[in-house]
Design a protein around this motif. Structure first.
Motif, mmCIF file in Angstrom:
data_model
loop_
_atom_site.group_PDB
_atom_site.id
_atom_site.type_symbol
_atom_site.label_atom_id
_atom_site.label_comp_id
_atom_site.label_asym_id
_atom_site.label_seq_id
_atom_site.Cartn_x
_atom_site.Cartn_y
_atom_site.Cartn_z
ATOM 1 N N PRO A 92 -4.057 3.458 9.058
ATOM 2 C CA PRO A 92 -3.004 3.116 8.078
ATOM 3 C C PRO A 92 -3.416 2.034 7.082
ATOM 4 C CG PRO A 92 -2.472 2.232 10.242
ATOM 5 C CD PRO A 92 -3.668 3.126 10.419
ATOM 6 N N HIS A 93 -4.380 1.204 7.433
ATOM 7 C CA HIS A 93 -4.795 0.136 6.526
ATOM 8 C C HIS A 93 -5.689 0.634 5.396
ATOM 9 C CE1 HIS A 93 -4.144 -2.881 10.046
ATOM 10 N NE2 HIS A 93 -3.018 -2.426 9.545
ATOM 11 N N TRP A 94 -6.074 1.877 5.460
ATOM 12 C CA TRP A 94 -6.980 2.440 4.460
ATOM 13 C C TRP A 94 -6.375 3.623 3.691
ATOM 14 C CZ3 TRP A 94 -11.176 -0.195 3.243
ATOM 15 C CH2 TRP A 94 -11.650 -1.140 4.166
ATOM 16 N N VAL A 95 -5.167 4.007 3.963
ATOM 17 C CA VAL A 95 -4.576 5.221 3.385
ATOM 18 C C VAL A 95 -4.549 5.181 1.856
ATOM 19 C CG1 VAL A 95 -2.441 6.584 3.173
ATOM 20 C CG2 VAL A 95 -3.153 5.715 5.402
ATOM 21 N N MET B 140 -10.648 9.680 -1.683
ATOM 22 C CA MET B 140 -9.723 9.972 -2.777
ATOM 23 C C MET B 140 -10.500 10.161 -4.078
ATOM 24 S SD MET B 140 -6.826 7.624 -4.608
ATOM 25 C CE MET B 140 -8.141 6.712 -5.408
ATOM 26 N N PHE B 141 -11.517 9.320 -4.303
ATOM 27 C CA PHE B 141 -12.320 9.470 -5.516
ATOM 28 C C PHE B 141 -13.146 10.746 -5.485
ATOM 29 C CE2 PHE B 141 -11.525 4.900 -6.246
ATOM 30 C CZ PHE B 141 -11.092 4.985 -7.561
ATOM 31 N N LYS B 142 -13.689 11.119 -4.361
ATOM 32 C CA LYS B 142 -14.417 12.390 -4.280
ATOM 33 C C LYS B 142 -13.485 13.532 -4.703
ATOM 34 C CE LYS B 142 -17.590 11.091 -0.578
ATOM 35 N NZ LYS B 142 -17.951 11.312 0.841
ATOM 36 N N MET C 51 -1.230 8.286 -8.001
ATOM 37 C CA MET C 51 -2.295 7.995 -7.053
ATOM 38 C C MET C 51 -2.125 6.557 -6.582
ATOM 39 S SD MET C 51 -5.507 9.681 -9.116
ATOM 40 C CE MET C 51 -6.707 9.150 -7.926
ATOM 41 N N VAL C 52 -2.147 6.364 -5.274
ATOM 42 C CA VAL C 52 -2.009 5.011 -4.740
ATOM 43 C C VAL C 52 -3.056 4.763 -3.651
ATOM 44 C CG1 VAL C 52 0.459 4.842 -5.258
ATOM 45 C CG2 VAL C 52 -0.273 5.646 -3.035
ATOM 46 N N VAL C 53 -3.384 3.496 -3.486
ATOM 47 C CA VAL C 53 -4.290 3.050 -2.440
ATOM 48 C C VAL C 53 -3.618 1.903 -1.703
ATOM 49 C CG1 VAL C 53 -6.422 3.809 -3.577
ATOM 50 C CG2 VAL C 53 -5.481 1.554 -4.101
ATOM 51 N N THR C 54 -4.173 1.517 -0.572
ATOM 52 C CA THR C 54 -3.609 0.426 0.222
ATOM 53 C C THR C 54 -4.385 -0.852 -0.049
ATOM 54 O OG1 THR C 54 -2.950 1.988 1.940
ATOM 55 C CG2 THR C 54 -2.997 -0.344 2.558
ATOM 56 N N ASP C 55 -3.676 -1.887 -0.506
ATOM 57 C CA ASP C 55 -4.288 -3.186 -0.774
ATOM 58 C C ASP C 55 -4.839 -3.770 0.528
ATOM 59 O OD1 ASP C 55 -4.490 -5.709 -2.636
ATOM 60 O OD2 ASP C 55 -3.583 -6.398 -0.763
ATOM 61 N N TYR C 56 -6.068 -4.238 0.493
ATOM 62 C CA TYR C 56 -6.732 -4.746 1.696
ATOM 63 C C TYR C 56 -6.010 -5.945 2.297
ATOM 64 C CZ TYR C 56 -10.299 -6.514 4.842
ATOM 65 O OH TYR C 56 -10.968 -6.956 5.957
ATOM 66 N N ILE D 179 -0.529 0.259 -3.698
ATOM 67 C CA ILE D 179 -0.683 -0.193 -5.083
ATOM 68 C C ILE D 179 -1.176 0.985 -5.920
ATOM 69 C CG2 ILE D 179 -1.043 -2.641 -4.559
ATOM 70 C CD1 ILE D 179 -4.066 -2.180 -4.797
ATOM 71 N N ASP D 180 -0.895 0.942 -7.190
ATOM 72 C CA ASP D 180 -1.318 1.984 -8.124
ATOM 73 C C ASP D 180 -2.846 2.028 -8.145
ATOM 74 O OD1 ASP D 180 -2.141 3.339 -10.502
ATOM 75 O OD2 ASP D 180 -0.222 2.910 -11.434
ATOM 76 N N ALA D 181 -3.423 3.167 -7.833
ATOM 77 C CA ALA D 181 -4.882 3.302 -7.755
ATOM 78 C C ALA D 181 -5.552 3.014 -9.096
ATOM 79 C CB ALA D 181 -5.255 4.697 -7.273
#
Length: 174
Positions: free
Chosen positions: A58-61, A80-82, A102-107, A113-115
């Motif tokens: 879940p920390h990397w979704v 996601m980038f691939k 597109m969203v990513v998970t802030d470390y 957050i918006d990718a």
């Protein structure tokens, strides 16, 4: 001259078509969802790039939401980038034009957050589920702090990431 029955059937068909078009044109699924209302991966959702179960990390979704509401989940920004660079390779009949969000998970804060607005650190000592990773952060200051604390090599913005970079990351070359 058409019969009354034919006229009514034609009118109904036109009405249904107009209603469907109006609903499609104003569908809330086409507008970006608030980040706190994004769908979460279920226990059986797999990354379309590598096949890993996404909910285990879940920390990397990372998430791509399509205009029709369909969602793809990824076990990290790298996959996601691939996908972003070649959607049909991983999901036939999908294209960039179909993507709404597109969203990513802030470390640091583990929030979505918006990718396209995120800052990505590469070459750090932090590994994701699939090894070397684009580590997403919400701000330039957070990215600079992470870069120093975790021996990162570079900070990139979304539009600086090229099609070959995710594969180079797999090999630890960035």
């Amino acid at each position: 001259m058409p019969s009354r029955r034919q006229f009514l059937l034609s009118a109904c068909a036109c009405g249904w078509a107009a209603l469907a078009a109006a609903q499609t044109a104003h569908s809330p699924a086409q507008a970006p969802l608030p980040l706190d209302r994004l769908p979460k991966p279920g226990p059986k959702d797999t990354c379309p790039v590598c096949g890993m179960l996404v909910s285990k990390y879940p920390h990397w979704v990372a998430t791509i939401v399509y205009k029709d509401g369909h969602t793809h989940f990824f076990d990290g920004a790298k996959d996601m980038f691939k996908f972003w660079f070649d959607p049909p390779k991983y999901a036939p009949n999908h294209s960039r034009a179909m993507i709404a969000q597109m969203v990513v998970t802030d470390y640091y804060n583990l929030q979505s957050i918006d990718a396209q607005k995120a800052f990505y650190v590469i070459g750090s000592d932090v590994l994701g589920p699939m090894g070397h990773e684009f580590v997403p952060l919400a701000s330039q200051a957070d990215a600079e702090e992470f870069l120093k604390e975790h021996k990162g090599k570079r900070i990139l913005r979304f539009d600086q990431i090229t099609q070959d970079m995710p594969f180079k990351l797999d090999e630890g070359k960035l």
